[in-house]
Design a protein around this motif. Sequence first.
Motif, PDB file in Angstrom:
ATOM      1  N   PHE A 310      67.958  20.659  10.905  1.00 53.88           N
ATOM      2  CA  PHE A 310      68.464  19.872  12.025  1.00 53.88           C
ATOM      3  C   PHE A 310      67.633  20.119  13.288  1.00 53.88           C
ATOM      4  O   PHE A 310      67.265  19.183  14.007  1.00 53.88           O
ATOM      5  N   GLU A 311      67.342  21.375  13.568  1.00 60.62           N
ATOM      6  CA  GLU A 311      66.583  21.712  14.773  1.00 60.62           C
ATOM      7  C   GLU A 311      65.162  21.177  14.716  1.00 60.62           C
ATOM      8  O   GLU A 311      64.611  20.716  15.719  1.00 60.62           O
ATOM      9  N   ARG A 312      64.568  21.219  13.520  1.00 60.83           N
ATOM     10  CA  ARG A 312      63.200  20.701  13.382  1.00 60.83           C
ATOM     11  C   ARG A 312      63.188  19.196  13.618  1.00 60.83           C
ATOM     12  O   ARG A 312      62.305  18.670  14.303  1.00 60.83           O
ATOM     13  N   GLY A 315      64.527  18.379  17.430  1.00 60.33           N
ATOM     14  CA  GLY A 315      63.915  19.097  18.532  1.00 60.33           C
ATOM     15  C   GLY A 315      64.818  20.149  19.138  1.00 60.33           C
ATOM     16  O   GLY A 315      64.732  20.453  20.328  1.00 60.33           O
ATOM     17  N   GLY A 316      65.714  20.676  18.310  1.00 64.77           N
ATOM     18  CA  GLY A 316      66.582  21.766  18.774  1.00 64.77           C
ATOM     19  C   GLY A 316      67.899  21.331  19.346  1.00 64.77           C
ATOM     20  O   GLY A 316      68.697  22.152  19.792  1.00 64.77           O
ATOM     21  N   VAL A 317      68.202  20.009  19.315  1.00 67.16           N
ATOM     22  CA  VAL A 317      69.478  19.519  19.840  1.00 67.16           C
ATOM     23  C   VAL A 317      70.577  19.857  18.848  1.00 67.16           C
ATOM     24  O   VAL A 317      70.483  19.494  17.686  1.00 67.16           O
TER      25      VAL A 317
END
Length: 317
Positions: A310-312, A315-317
């Motif tokens: 998910f973060e990848r 963008g970390g959201v």
Amino acid sequence: MVKLTTIYQSNTASAAQQPPAGGLVCVFLGATSGIGASTAEKLASLLGPATFYIAGRSQSRFASQKAKLERLNRDLKVVFFEGEMSLLADVDAFSKIITGAEKKVDYLCMSAGMLPLGGARYTKENLELCLALSYYARTRLTANLLPLLHHASPAPRVLGPDVGLERNWTPHDAMNQSVTLTSLALDHLSESAGGKIVFIHSFPGLVKTDIFNRVTAVEGTGIFARLRLAVMRLFVRVLMVVKGMSPEECAERQVYYLTSDVYTARLGQGVVRVDDKSEVFAEEGPGGVLGRYREEGWPARVWEFTIGVFERVTGGV
């Protein structure tokens, strides 16, 4: 096997119950065709005032289905979100509409998916398409809506009728990995929710839908692979005619999972895994695959891996 007469009686009894103040809030992922569409229609016919949030690729194509749902229930409000549910960005946008308008979610029913045949495909977010629909999108939506599922609803349900595959992709691996990841991720989410949400991982079995008609070979596939796919599609069509369950029966069973007191009684007991005969799978002990995975701490490790994806992607959201 839970008999259809038992399921009909239970669903009819659920329809006679007084709806909660403001009505039920139901969220669907994958309700524009197949099992999901039949489940939404059956649920609409049983409920009183309710709100359905449904995501799909085309609002214009959904118009006739929306009209049918509203005919089945004059007190139903249908909110449609147009987007590509294989993309986490669109799943997040769908989630924001719900969290911005509602204080609770009662039922989350997710049947979005595709058969991993014809070759590996990838989304714009560089996720394998089968896993993006059947695992990442479902898990992301569940995580996004967890606070609303946890709040105000007396018996919230999450129903899903069934590490990336960048290498050595096969249809068998894709299906096995999706099912296993889902079971372990739901184990983790159930523990995180403190046992206050019923998570149901169901296996619908062979259902007479058009899912195989939508299977095509990826660009560049050789003639022998295309021939093999065509033979497989023909074989499954025959098998569906001989042994397949009707979408209507499958919908009755899915609604039974969402509304039956049998599953309300399992609050606090973690994930309920149900087969195509509506029987709860016996929990696997230490000798079973899932039992061994649990002992080795895989639910938390799978969730850590999923959050990493998910973060990848976001963008970390």
